[in-house]
Design a protein around this motif. Sequence first.
Motif, PDB file in Angstrom:
ATOM      1  N   TYR A  79     -22.422 -25.391  11.880  1.00 40.54           N
ATOM      2  CA  TYR A  79     -23.343 -26.517  11.743  1.00 40.54           C
ATOM      3  C   TYR A  79     -22.853 -27.426  10.623  1.00 40.54           C
ATOM      4  O   TYR A  79     -22.226 -26.965   9.670  1.00 40.54           O
ATOM      5  CB  TYR A  79     -24.750 -26.045  11.347  1.00 40.54           C
ATOM      6  N   GLN A  80     -23.191 -28.705  10.741  1.00 41.36           N
ATOM      7  CA  GLN A  80     -22.943 -29.632   9.650  1.00 41.36           C
ATOM      8  C   GLN A  80     -24.293 -30.084   9.110  1.00 41.36           C
ATOM      9  O   GLN A  80     -25.099 -30.649   9.837  1.00 41.36           O
ATOM     10  CB  GLN A  80     -22.136 -30.844  10.126  1.00 41.36           C
ATOM     11  N   MET A  81     -24.524 -29.774   7.830  1.00 42.54           N
ATOM     12  CA  MET A  81     -25.759 -30.169   7.168  1.00 42.54           C
ATOM     13  C   MET A  81     -25.580 -31.564   6.575  1.00 42.54           C
ATOM     14  O   MET A  81     -24.467 -31.983   6.265  1.00 42.54           O
ATOM     15  CB  MET A  81     -26.105 -29.187   6.046  1.00 42.54           C
ATOM     16  N   ASP A  82     -26.681 -32.273   6.388  1.00 38.40           N
ATOM     17  CA  ASP A  82     -26.635 -33.595   5.769  1.00 38.40           C
ATOM     18  C   ASP A  82     -26.277 -33.440   4.291  1.00 38.40           C
ATOM     19  O   ASP A  82     -27.049 -32.863   3.520  1.00 38.40           O
ATOM     20  CB  ASP A  82     -27.990 -34.284   5.910  1.00 38.40           C
ATOM     21  N   PRO A  83     -25.110 -33.930   3.863  1.00 42.56           N
ATOM     22  CA  PRO A  83     -24.707 -33.766   2.469  1.00 42.56           C
ATOM     23  C   PRO A  83     -25.314 -34.804   1.520  1.00 42.56           C
ATOM     24  O   PRO A  83     -25.174 -34.696   0.308  1.00 42.56           O
ATOM     25  CB  PRO A  83     -23.183 -33.917   2.532  1.00 42.56           C
ATOM     26  N   ALA A  84     -26.002 -35.818   2.031  1.00 38.95           N
ATOM     27  CA  ALA A  84     -26.498 -36.918   1.197  1.00 38.95           C
ATOM     28  C   ALA A  84     -27.400 -36.459   0.043  1.00 38.95           C
ATOM     29  O   ALA A  84     -27.209 -36.912  -1.087  1.00 38.95           O
ATOM     30  CB  ALA A  84     -27.205 -37.956   2.055  1.00 38.95           C
ATOM     31  N   PRO A  85     -28.383 -35.576   0.275  1.00 39.38           N
ATOM     32  CA  PRO A  85     -29.225 -35.162  -0.856  1.00 39.38           C
ATOM     33  C   PRO A  85     -28.435 -34.433  -1.947  1.00 39.38           C
ATOM     34  O   PRO A  85     -28.708 -34.613  -3.133  1.00 39.38           O
ATOM     35  CB  PRO A  85     -30.251 -34.211  -0.231  1.00 39.38           C
ATOM     36  N   PHE A  86     -27.439 -33.659  -1.557  1.00 41.56           N
ATOM     37  CA  PHE A  86     -26.628 -32.930  -2.535  1.00 41.56           C
ATOM     38  C   PHE A  86     -25.717 -33.897  -3.292  1.00 41.56           C
ATOM     39  O   PHE A  86     -25.532 -33.771  -4.495  1.00 41.56           O
ATOM     40  CB  PHE A  86     -25.816 -31.841  -1.845  1.00 41.56           C
TER      41      PHE A  86
END
Length: 123
Positions: free
Chosen positions: A31-38
């Motif tokens: 899966y690819q998680m949304d990295p924006a918040p990190f």
Amino acid sequence: MMTDVRSRVTGIVLKRIFQQGSNVEQGDVLYQMDPAPFRAKVLSAEAILDSAGAAQKLASQKADGQLQLQRGNVTTQQDTESAAAVLELVQGIQWSGLQSFLCRHTHFCTRAQFCHSAVTLPP
């Protein structure tokens, strides 16, 4: 072989990479998680660290300047002592205090979360 797969971070799944029912190998991205918040947290922690460093540098420059002015009898002893006290306060708060530890810890943990935004098959 069946295994439970869990993400090391919480967040929004942007994309499922694997096909359900297909064979996957260790290390395959699932899966690819949304990295924006990190990414935002990393940038915020870096900005706080940079700000703390700039505050210390400014306080140091002011304290040094006051010492030079005092040597030339252009400023008061009180102004020189005040500048030295501000420098000592800034150093105490930012570098030996809880703020620095928490900021560095947050930066480290958030960078790790950012790096784990791709969910891979465990060993």
